[in-house]
Write an enzyme that holds these catalytic residues in place. Structure first.
Site, PDB file in Angstrom:
ATOM      1  NE  ARG A  94      -4.650  -3.188   0.460  1.00  0.00           N
ATOM      2  CZ  ARG A  94      -3.442  -3.701   0.718  1.00  0.00           C
ATOM      3  NH1 ARG A  94      -3.055  -4.801   0.119  1.00  0.00           N
ATOM      4  NH2 ARG A  94      -2.659  -3.126   1.577  1.00  0.00           N
ATOM      5  CE  LYS A 139      -2.575  -8.087   4.329  1.00  0.00           C
ATOM      6  NZ  LYS A 139      -2.523  -6.867   5.154  1.00  0.00           N
TER       7      LYS A 139
HETATM    8  P1  AMP Z   1       0.729  -3.923   1.276  1.00  0.00           P
HETATM    9  O1  AMP Z   1       2.168  -4.256   1.332  1.00  0.00           O
HETATM   10  O2  AMP Z   1      -0.148  -5.111   0.975  1.00  0.00           O
HETATM   11  O3  AMP Z   1       0.243  -3.143   2.479  1.00  0.00           O
HETATM   12  O4  AMP Z   1       0.524  -2.944   0.008  1.00  0.00           O
HETATM   13  C1  AMP Z   1       1.199  -1.707  -0.084  1.00  0.00           C
HETATM   14  C2  AMP Z   1       0.437  -0.772  -1.000  1.00  0.00           C
HETATM   15  O5  AMP Z   1       0.305  -1.345  -2.308  1.00  0.00           O
HETATM   16  C3  AMP Z   1      -0.994  -0.456  -0.574  1.00  0.00           C
HETATM   17  O6  AMP Z   1      -1.080   0.583   0.382  1.00  0.00           O
HETATM   18  C4  AMP Z   1      -1.625  -0.053  -1.912  1.00  0.00           C
HETATM   19  O7  AMP Z   1      -1.226   1.243  -2.308  1.00  0.00           O
HETATM   20  C5  AMP Z   1      -0.966  -1.047  -2.872  1.00  0.00           C
HETATM   21  N1  AMP Z   1      -1.739  -2.296  -2.989  1.00  0.00           N
HETATM   22  C6  AMP Z   1      -1.374  -3.553  -2.601  1.00  0.00           C
HETATM   23  N2  AMP Z   1      -2.326  -4.442  -2.848  1.00  0.00           N
HETATM   24  C7  AMP Z   1      -3.347  -3.753  -3.407  1.00  0.00           C
HETATM   25  C8  AMP Z   1      -4.652  -4.101  -3.871  1.00  0.00           C
HETATM   26  N3  AMP Z   1      -5.110  -5.362  -3.794  1.00  0.00           N
HETATM   27  N4  AMP Z   1      -5.449  -3.114  -4.383  1.00  0.00           N
HETATM   28  C9  AMP Z   1      -5.005  -1.846  -4.458  1.00  0.00           C
HETATM   29  N5  AMP Z   1      -3.809  -1.436  -4.035  1.00  0.00           N
HETATM   30  C10 AMP Z   1      -2.977  -2.381  -3.505  1.00  0.00           C
END
Ligand code: AMP
Length: 214
Positions: free
Chosen positions: A88, A13
């Site tokens: 999410r 992404k």
């Molecule tokens: P990402 O870099 O988008 O994979 O996000 C890393 C971590 O941040 C995820 O594994 C969640 O712990 C947290 N996180 C990011 N976006 C969300 C969201 N929309 N809802 C809940 N937790 C989130």
């Protein structure tokens, strides 16, 4: 342009977002990046979120929803935005619908980046990032010239705490259980477009251009 990028962790992404940003001057709203910036800065939000993130779990909906609501009202979102990593969960998607209605904003598309779980595991266990400037490396495809040192700024290059294999597997199962239902949610709203995540760094950008032309 107002779009949402949905995809498993490691689907690319962030990479697709970079290609889109190079063409369209819209705000890139990555909830993962906002949370990591808060962890780094040692804010209350960051302290609360870190345990969830390190365990591969989702940060509670109410925290994330409030964070996005305030972010969408910042001036750089006026001309458009790209949501990366949000929503999410179904409650987050429902909250977003309400938020957008209140702000009088209509979404253009929700792009689902489709990727195989094993591709993700391979990609993320080899991913590394610079602690100082954020440059992303890969121990196989894009190694640093000197191990552990950023080619760009000389900063320390490390593995993200949540890029360890057991955490990745947890994040993937969280994706299938909690985020995948959004694919149907947006299909029903006639907003969904699916892109094969192995289609190159600008696969989503190409789709958006095609839709604009057509
Ligand atoms: P990402 O870099 O988008 O994979 O996000 C890393 C971590 O941040 C995820 O594994 C969640 O712990 C947290 N996180 C990011 N976006 C969300 C969201 N929309 N809802 C809940 N937790 C989130």
């Amino acid at each position: 342009m107002r779009i949402i990028l949905v995809g498993a962790p490691g689907a690319g992404k962030g990479t697709q977002a970079e290609a889109i940003k190079a063409k369209y001057p819209i705000a890139h709203v990555s909830t993962g990046d906002i949370l990591r910036a808060n962890v780094k800065a040692g804010t209350e939000l960051g302290k609360n979120a870190k345990n969830y993130m390190d365990a591969g779990k989702l940060v509670p909906d109410e925290v994330i929803i409030a964070m996005v609501e305030s972010r969408l009202q910042e001036p750089d979102c006026k001309e458009g935005f790209m949501l990366d990593g949000f929503p999410r969960t179904t409650p987050q998607a429902e909250a977003l619908d309400k938020m957008l209605e209140k702000l009088g904003i209509v979404l253009d598309a929700v792009v689902y980046l489709d990727v195989d779980d094993e591709v993700v595991v391979k990609r993320l266990t080899t991913r590394r990032g610079c602690k100082a400037c954020g440059e992303i490396y890969n121990t196989v495809f894009k190694p640093t010239k000197k191990e552990g040192v950023c080619d760009k700024c000389g900063g320390e290059v490390v593995q993200r705490d949540d890029d360890k294999e057991e955490v990745i597997r947890k994040r993937l199962s969280v994706f299938h259980e909690q985020t995948a239902p959004l694919i149907d949610y947006y299909k029903k709203q006639a907003l969904l477009a699916t892109v094969d995540a192995s289609g190159g760094k600008d696969a989503v950008l190409r789709l958006l251009e095609q839709r604009k032309a057509g």
